[in-house]
Scaffold this motif. Structure first.
Motif, PDB file in Angstrom:
ATOM      1  N   GLY A  71       1.071 -90.210  10.441  1.00 10.14           N
ATOM      2  CA  GLY A  71       0.051 -89.063  10.482  1.00 10.14           C
ATOM      3  C   GLY A  71      -1.488 -89.373  10.140  1.00 10.14           C
ATOM      4  N   ASP A  72      -1.787 -90.376  10.231  1.00 12.03           N
ATOM      5  CA  ASP A  72      -3.195 -90.881  10.102  1.00 12.03           C
ATOM      6  C   ASP A  72      -4.093 -90.255  10.978  1.00 12.03           C
ATOM      7  OD1 ASP A  72      -2.286 -92.426   8.180  1.00 12.03           O
ATOM      8  OD2 ASP A  72      -2.489 -94.299   9.143  1.00 12.03           O
ATOM      9  N   SER A  73      -5.519 -90.275  10.853  1.00 12.49           N
ATOM     10  CA  SER A  73      -6.434 -89.506  11.588  1.00 12.49           C
ATOM     11  C   SER A  73      -7.296 -90.470  12.373  1.00 12.49           C
ATOM     12  CB  SER A  73      -7.298 -88.634  10.673  1.00 12.49           C
ATOM     13  OG  SER A  73      -6.430 -87.637  10.015  1.00 12.49           O
ATOM     14  N   HIS A 119      -8.801 -79.846   7.017  1.00  7.76           N
ATOM     15  CA  HIS A 119      -8.849 -79.986   5.614  1.00  7.76           C
ATOM     16  C   HIS A 119      -7.230 -80.353   5.110  1.00  7.76           C
ATOM     17  CE1 HIS A 119      -8.127 -77.592   1.444  1.00  7.76           C
ATOM     18  NE2 HIS A 119      -9.002 -78.668   1.255  1.00  7.76           N
ATOM     19  N   CYS A 120      -7.135 -81.134   4.372  1.00  8.19           N
ATOM     20  CA  CYS A 120      -5.668 -81.752   4.057  1.00  8.19           C
ATOM     21  C   CYS A 120      -5.311 -81.151   2.857  1.00  8.19           C
ATOM     22  CB  CYS A 120      -5.643 -83.080   3.959  1.00  8.19           C
ATOM     23  SG  CYS A 120      -4.035 -83.773   3.710  1.00  8.19           S
ATOM     24  N   LEU A 121      -4.158 -80.520   3.062  1.00  4.68           N
ATOM     25  CA  LEU A 121      -3.343 -79.693   1.796  1.00  4.68           C
ATOM     26  C   LEU A 121      -2.350 -80.729   1.169  1.00  4.68           C
ATOM     27  CD1 LEU A 121      -3.007 -76.069   3.142  1.00  4.68           C
ATOM     28  CD2 LEU A 121      -4.591 -76.978   1.145  1.00  4.68           C
ATOM     29  N   THR A 122      -1.656 -81.195   2.392  1.00  2.00           N
ATOM     30  CA  THR A 122      -0.379 -82.193   1.936  1.00  2.00           C
ATOM     31  C   THR A 122      -0.192 -83.318   3.150  1.00  2.00           C
ATOM     32  OG1 THR A 122       0.684 -80.249   1.312  1.00  2.00           O
ATOM     33  CG2 THR A 122       2.217 -82.331   1.425  1.00  2.00           C
ATOM     34  N   ASN A 123      -0.086 -84.493   2.447  1.00  4.92           N
ATOM     35  CA  ASN A 123       0.010 -85.673   3.578  1.00  4.92           C
ATOM     36  C   ASN A 123       1.070 -86.609   3.038  1.00  4.92           C
ATOM     37  OD1 ASN A 123      -0.084 -86.899   5.895  1.00  4.92           O
ATOM     38  ND2 ASN A 123      -2.200 -87.631   5.879  1.00  4.92           N
ATOM     39  N   ALA A 124       2.372 -86.396   2.954  1.00  7.82           N
ATOM     40  CA  ALA A 124       3.297 -87.215   2.213  1.00  7.82           C
ATOM     41  C   ALA A 124       4.050 -87.869   3.267  1.00  7.82           C
ATOM     42  CB  ALA A 124       4.162 -86.372   1.306  1.00  7.82           C
ATOM     43  N   ALA A 125       3.847 -87.494   4.516  1.00  6.62           N
ATOM     44  CA  ALA A 125       4.570 -87.894   5.690  1.00  6.62           C
ATOM     45  C   ALA A 125       4.334 -89.570   5.876  1.00  6.62           C
ATOM     46  CB  ALA A 125       4.464 -87.120   6.882  1.00  6.62           C
ATOM     47  N   GLU A 126       5.411 -90.024   6.435  1.00  8.86           N
ATOM     48  CA  GLU A 126       4.890 -91.644   6.987  1.00  8.86           C
ATOM     49  C   GLU A 126       4.055 -91.460   8.165  1.00  8.86           C
ATOM     50  OE1 GLU A 126       5.371 -95.673   6.902  1.00  8.86           O
ATOM     51  OE2 GLU A 126       6.241 -94.306   5.224  1.00  8.86           O
ATOM     52  N   PHE A 156      -8.356 -93.370   9.691  1.00  7.35           N
ATOM     53  CA  PHE A 156      -8.200 -93.356   8.412  1.00  7.35           C
ATOM     54  C   PHE A 156      -7.145 -92.386   7.878  1.00  7.35           C
ATOM     55  CE2 PHE A 156     -10.897 -89.361   8.297  1.00  7.35           C
ATOM     56  CZ  PHE A 156     -11.307 -89.502   9.700  1.00  7.35           C
ATOM     57  N   ARG A 157      -7.063 -92.076   6.502  1.00  7.36           N
ATOM     58  CA  ARG A 157      -6.073 -91.209   6.212  1.00  7.36           C
ATOM     59  C   ARG A 157      -6.712 -90.247   5.456  1.00  7.36           C
ATOM     60  NH1 ARG A 157      -0.594 -91.277   6.337  1.00  7.36           N
ATOM     61  NH2 ARG A 157       0.294 -90.117   4.618  1.00  7.36           N
ATOM     62  N   LEU A 158      -6.204 -88.821   5.684  1.00  6.86           N
ATOM     63  CA  LEU A 158      -6.565 -87.813   5.009  1.00  6.86           C
ATOM     64  C   LEU A 158      -5.627 -87.742   3.837  1.00  6.86           C
ATOM     65  CD1 LEU A 158      -7.727 -85.247   7.506  1.00  6.86           C
ATOM     66  CD2 LEU A 158      -9.196 -86.581   6.147  1.00  6.86           C
ATOM     67  N   ASP A 159      -6.186 -87.482   2.559  1.00  5.56           N
ATOM     68  CA  ASP A 159      -5.283 -87.238   1.492  1.00  5.56           C
ATOM     69  C   ASP A 159      -5.641 -85.927   1.190  1.00  5.56           C
ATOM     70  OD1 ASP A 159      -4.166 -89.995   1.167  1.00  5.56           O
ATOM     71  OD2 ASP A 159      -6.182 -90.465   0.414  1.00  5.56           O
ATOM     72  N   PRO A 160      -4.695 -85.163   0.184  1.00  2.00           N
ATOM     73  CA  PRO A 160      -4.959 -83.920  -0.063  1.00  2.00           C
ATOM     74  C   PRO A 160      -6.241 -83.919  -0.670  1.00  2.00           C
ATOM     75  CG  PRO A 160      -2.681 -84.578  -0.591  1.00  2.00           C
ATOM     76  CD  PRO A 160      -3.273 -85.843  -0.091  1.00  2.00           C
ATOM     77  N   GLY A 161      -6.839 -82.732  -0.458  1.00  2.00           N
ATOM     78  CA  GLY A 161      -8.318 -82.565  -1.005  1.00  2.00           C
ATOM     79  C   GLY A 161      -9.506 -82.947   0.033  1.00  2.00           C
ATOM     80  N   ASP A 162      -9.048 -83.897   0.966  1.00  2.00           N
ATOM     81  CA  ASP A 162     -10.166 -84.344   1.826  1.00  2.00           C
ATOM     82  C   ASP A 162     -10.280 -83.188   3.112  1.00  2.00           C
ATOM     83  OD1 ASP A 162     -10.110 -86.717   0.399  1.00  2.00           O
ATOM     84  OD2 ASP A 162      -9.209 -87.753   1.842  1.00  2.00           O
TER      85      ASP A 162
END
Ligand SMILES: [Zn+2]
Length: 354
Positions: free
Chosen positions: A204-206, A195-202, A303-309
């Motif tokens: 870090g894709d899943s 579960h993604c809370l924060t993903n502001a880093a350059e 894919f990228r996990l965004d906050p709330g994913d």
């Protein structure tokens, strides 16, 4: 039309639905195989509408079977759905049209939507929930919508973020190659949630990869290598000051009929094999073949996990990965383990009540 005589007498008697054979309150059997006469026969059958009355020899026991039920028993069972035969194997391009996703609110409100998500986890190995609360411990609430979080020495949940003294490479900004989690546990966690809370880093894709599809490719391209990986026990271990875990399992686990049932792939926790030199060399050749297949870019879905994913995936089948990210950037996921049998149970109940 199927008549009762198409079934062996011992099978009929073992499945006798009468009150002396099964507790009518719960349907559970009241006898064991050695309680039955060894020389069972069917003395007589008579059918009225759907009711087939069977009289057994030598003891004269009688049971009434449903003819529709007997007819349904003549085809081969589809099994419990755990092996490759029941799955939709995939490669990355199969999701060009989109991932199996659902909005959290719709998932909670609508049983049909919930069934669709759980079915995706069962058949494809994963699903993504969008728009879940970005609060800590939400991952546990998500697991409880279909089952129970599995507590381990890591706690009921674990944080995936950069730590100053990482006990695991996951807690750094390094790239993590495709792997399954915790192969050193017995039983291995069958489901994982991230579960993604924060993903502001350059970065870090899943990444996700279908291990059953990779195993099927290995079997197709190099059957001898496939056989070696299904029959060589590989020691996996993990330990710290208070925990010492170990499980010896093959990289590719097949059921009694040879169908792929579980994949374990984690170079970080693999220990030294102690085999004769020839077997060791053969294992490493096969292991490399499998790893080369796993490294094929067309298999890896990114894919990228965004906050709330939140991604929910089958840890006995899918490998997961992560690209590197700048440790200065904020990235925080919370994960937990849960069990696939609870998820498929929830799905079955939803489907039966639909
Ligand atoms: Zn009976």
């Amino acid at each position: 039309m199927t008549t009762a005589t198409a079934f062996p007498p011992v099978w009929l008697r073992d499945n006798c639905p009468c009150e002396r054979c099964r507790d009518p309150r719960n349907g559970q059997k009241l006898f064991g195989i050695t309680d039955l006469p060894a020389d069972l026969t069917v003395r007589d059958t008579s059918t009225v509408a759907d009711a087939v009355t069977v009289t057994f020899g030598p003891d004269g026991h009688q049971g009434v079977f449903s003819r529709a039920w007997l007819d349904a028993q003549t085809s081969r069972s589809a099994g419990d759905g755990r092996t490759e035969t029941a799955k939709q194997l995939w490669r990355a391009a199969d999701f060009d049209g989109g991932l199996p996703v659902a909005e959290w609110d719709a998932y909670l409100a609508d049983d049909g939507e919930r069934s669709r998500v759980l079915r995706a986890v069962r058949d494809l190995g994963f699903a993504v929930l969008h728009g879940t609360p970005t609060e800590e411990e939400t991952v546990l609430a998500i697991a409880r919508t279909f089952g129970f979080p599995r507590e381990t020495n890591y706690g009921t949940l674990f944080d995936v973020r950069v730590e100053p003294n990482p006990s695991n490479l996951a807690f750094t900004g390094m790239r993590i190659a495709p792997h399954t989690d915790n192969p050193y546990r017995d039983p291995v966690p069958t489901l994982q949630l991230l579960h993604c809370l924060t993903n502001a880093a350059e970065g870090g894709d899943s990444g996700l990869l279908d291990g059953f599809a990779a195993a099927a490719l290995l079997r197709e391209e190099d059957e001898a290598a496939f056989r070696i990986l299904t029959t060589t026990l590989v020691p996996f271990a993990w330990s710290d000051a208070t925990t010492s875990l170990r499980a010896d399992r093959p990289l590719i686990d097949v059921d009694a009929e040879g169908h792929v049932r579980e994949v374990r792939f984690n170079n970080r926790s693999m220990q030294a094999l102690r085999l004769p030199p020839d077997a060791t060399t053969a294992f490493y050749t096969a292991y490399r073949r499998f790893a080369e297949i796993i490294a094929r870019p067309e298999l890896l879905l990114t894919f990228r996990l965004d906050p709330g994913d939140c991604v929910v995936f089958d840890n006995t089948r899918l490998l997961h990965a992560r690209t590197a990210f700048a440790e200065s950037g904020a990235r925080h996921l919370q994960g937990c383990y849960a069990d696939l049998d609870a998820l498929t149970s929830t799905l079955r109940i939803l489907e039966e009540s639909a």
